[in-house]
Design a protein around this motif. Structure first.
Motif, PDB file in Angstrom:
ATOM      1  N   LEU A  74       0.869  -1.148   0.031  1.00  0.00           N
ATOM      2  CA  LEU A  74       0.131   0.122   0.107  1.00  0.00           C
ATOM      3  C   LEU A  74       0.869   1.218   0.033  1.00  0.00           C
ATOM      4  O   LEU A  74       1.209   1.674   1.074  1.00  0.00           O
ATOM      5  CB  LEU A  74      -1.079  -0.056   1.115  1.00  0.00           C
ATOM      6  N   ILE A  75       1.021   1.572  -1.082  1.00  0.00           N
ATOM      7  CA  ILE A  75       2.048   2.815  -1.474  1.00  0.00           C
ATOM      8  C   ILE A  75       1.356   4.372  -0.946  1.00  0.00           C
ATOM      9  O   ILE A  75       2.409   5.144  -0.177  1.00  0.00           O
ATOM     10  CB  ILE A  75       2.684   3.110  -3.015  1.00  0.00           C
ATOM     11  N   PHE A  76       0.191   4.488  -0.980  1.00  0.00           N
ATOM     12  CA  PHE A  76      -0.286   5.434  -0.632  1.00  0.00           C
ATOM     13  C   PHE A  76      -2.045   5.275  -0.633  1.00  0.00           C
ATOM     14  O   PHE A  76      -2.418   4.626  -1.367  1.00  0.00           O
ATOM     15  CB  PHE A  76       0.120   6.672  -1.476  1.00  0.00           C
ATOM     16  N   MET A 138      -9.288   6.013  -1.869  1.00  0.00           N
ATOM     17  CA  MET A 138      -8.411   5.610  -3.099  1.00  0.00           C
ATOM     18  C   MET A 138      -7.055   5.087  -2.560  1.00  0.00           C
ATOM     19  O   MET A 138      -6.440   5.499  -2.167  1.00  0.00           O
ATOM     20  CB  MET A 138      -8.338   6.653  -3.858  1.00  0.00           C
ATOM     21  N   LEU A 139      -7.038   3.822  -2.896  1.00  0.00           N
ATOM     22  CA  LEU A 139      -5.906   3.128  -2.776  1.00  0.00           C
ATOM     23  C   LEU A 139      -4.932   2.771  -3.866  1.00  0.00           C
ATOM     24  O   LEU A 139      -5.213   2.537  -5.030  1.00  0.00           O
ATOM     25  CB  LEU A 139      -5.801   1.701  -1.982  1.00  0.00           C
ATOM     26  N   TYR A 140      -3.527   2.893  -3.525  1.00  0.00           N
ATOM     27  CA  TYR A 140      -2.557   2.720  -4.816  1.00  0.00           C
ATOM     28  C   TYR A 140      -1.559   1.364  -4.307  1.00  0.00           C
ATOM     29  O   TYR A 140      -0.834   1.721  -3.164  1.00  0.00           O
ATOM     30  CB  TYR A 140      -1.772   3.860  -4.868  1.00  0.00           C
ATOM     31  N   LEU A 141      -2.107   0.490  -4.581  1.00  0.00           N
ATOM     32  CA  LEU A 141      -1.317  -1.025  -4.549  1.00  0.00           C
ATOM     33  C   LEU A 141      -0.330  -1.142  -5.347  1.00  0.00           C
ATOM     34  O   LEU A 141      -0.648  -1.594  -6.528  1.00  0.00           O
ATOM     35  CB  LEU A 141      -2.477  -1.935  -4.252  1.00  0.00           C
ATOM     36  N   LEU A 142       0.977  -1.283  -4.845  1.00  0.00           N
ATOM     37  CA  LEU A 142       2.201  -1.907  -5.734  1.00  0.00           C
ATOM     38  C   LEU A 142       2.235  -3.303  -5.786  1.00  0.00           C
ATOM     39  O   LEU A 142       2.578  -3.926  -4.847  1.00  0.00           O
ATOM     40  CB  LEU A 142       3.341  -1.105  -5.290  1.00  0.00           C
ATOM     41  N   PRO A 149       1.528   1.414  -9.462  1.00  0.00           N
ATOM     42  CA  PRO A 149       0.446   0.735  -8.565  1.00  0.00           C
ATOM     43  C   PRO A 149      -0.631   0.760  -9.439  1.00  0.00           C
ATOM     44  O   PRO A 149      -1.076   1.265 -10.233  1.00  0.00           O
ATOM     45  CB  PRO A 149       0.360   1.507  -7.493  1.00  0.00           C
ATOM     46  N   ILE A 150      -1.399  -0.165  -8.768  1.00  0.00           N
ATOM     47  CA  ILE A 150      -2.846  -0.340  -9.393  1.00  0.00           C
ATOM     48  C   ILE A 150      -3.753   0.537  -8.562  1.00  0.00           C
ATOM     49  O   ILE A 150      -3.291   0.957  -7.389  1.00  0.00           O
ATOM     50  CB  ILE A 150      -3.566  -1.943  -9.340  1.00  0.00           C
ATOM     51  N   LEU A 154     -12.296   2.166  -2.479  1.00  0.00           N
ATOM     52  CA  LEU A 154     -13.130   1.609  -1.306  1.00  0.00           C
ATOM     53  C   LEU A 154     -14.377   2.451  -1.516  1.00  0.00           C
ATOM     54  O   LEU A 154     -14.362   3.497  -1.292  1.00  0.00           O
ATOM     55  CB  LEU A 154     -12.378   1.553  -0.172  1.00  0.00           C
ATOM     56  N   PRO A 155     -15.594   1.528  -1.381  1.00  0.00           N
ATOM     57  CA  PRO A 155     -16.785   2.412  -1.357  1.00  0.00           C
ATOM     58  C   PRO A 155     -17.112   2.740   0.042  1.00  0.00           C
ATOM     59  O   PRO A 155     -16.529   1.920   1.122  1.00  0.00           O
ATOM     60  CB  PRO A 155     -17.913   1.378  -1.948  1.00  0.00           C
TER      61      PRO A 155
END
Length: 276
Positions: A74-76, A138-142, A149-150, A154-155
């Motif tokens: 979880l980059i950001f 909003m998640l940025y997952l590397l 990242p993708i 999240l709702p």
């Protein structure tokens, strides 16, 4: 509060890191490279209707992959809000009246500071006790072996488990969110006879030593770029509204199956009411 699976192993992990990003770059340095461009990401949504698999885009839009879990770093992560016309919350072709990519400043109608907005108060939803304005994350997952990242939205229904996980897995242990590999899964819940999907989170393994230093360098550089991009988009959208222009997206069309974030785009397809 549900207890999370916290692994405190100190062993090196089998995660392929991206090339190191020099965290000494400033916002001004990055602004030169980002001038006229917008970052875009492959987007993955939390499925609706209680489905327990993620739809993963591929090079062939007609044949996505399906996975029960997603792993990465979880980059950001940051807030994002959107307010749709009453009755249009579930219509993905309807642009929100007001949206915020940072969860702080709304752009559109009513606009203004999100924390003070009447539409951002519990009990304002047309049904139930939720908010008229939908709060999201909003998640940025590397993922291992990738350089970009993708993006995962999240709702409202997944915000509480995410906050609980971040508190237990990172904040209470005084670790940054990029300091570990995490796994995101799904579970089904039901409120008022309606099934919906909720994200689950599990800490897989920790980075230590040189691996942690490398991922920190990448994360710090990435955060600079994202914050700059969000600021530019907000300023452009505000200028368009002030000039009387149509409320249109500012992002250029990316190559492949990556999706840009448009200011007038439905931020997430799953906009179910918060559980009572």
């Amino acid at each position: 509060m549900t207890t999370q699976n916290i692994n405190t192993s100190m062993e090196p992990i089998n995660f392929q890191l991206p090339a190191v990003v020099d965290s000494s770059f400033t916002s001004e340095d990055l602004a030169d490279d980002m001038d006229g461009l917008q970052m875009s990401f492959q987007r993955i949504k939390i499925p609706s209707g209680g489905n327990l698999v993620f739809e993963i885009p591929t090079d062939d839009p007609e044949n996505p992959n399906y996975e029960k879990t997603i792993e990465g770093v979880l980059i950001f992560h940051h807030d994002a809000n959107a307010y749709w016309p009453e009755g249009s919350e579930y219509d993905e072709n309807t642009a929100p009246l007001c949206s915020s990519l940072d969860g702080k400043q709304g752009i559109g109608e009513p606009g203004g500071h999100c924390a003070m907005c009447a539409m951002n108060q519990y009990g304002t939803a047309s049904e139930g006790r939720g908010k008229a304005c939908k709060n999201m994350r909003m998640l940025y997952l590397l993922q291992s072996g990738e350089c970009v990242p993708i993006q995962i939205f999240l709702p409202p229904t997944s915000l509480k488990p995410f906050k609980n996980f971040i508190n237990q897995a990172f904040l209470l242990r005084r670790r940054p969110s990029y300091g570990s590999v995490i796994q995101i899964g799904l579970r089904k819940e039901n409120t008022g006879g309606n099934d919906y999907s909720v994200a689950t989170f599990r800490l897989v393994e920790n980075f230590e030593g040189e691996q942690l230093a490398q991922i920190r360098s990448y994360a710090e550089g990435f955060k600079e770029q994202i914050k700059l991009t969000l600021k530019q988009r907000a300023e452009t959208a505000k200028e368009q509204l002030d000039d009387g222009c149509d409320y249109i997206g500012m992002s250029t069309q990316p190559a492949g199956n990556a999706e840009p974030v448009y200011m007038n785009q439905a931020i997430d397809g799953d906009r179910e009411a918060l559980p009572a």
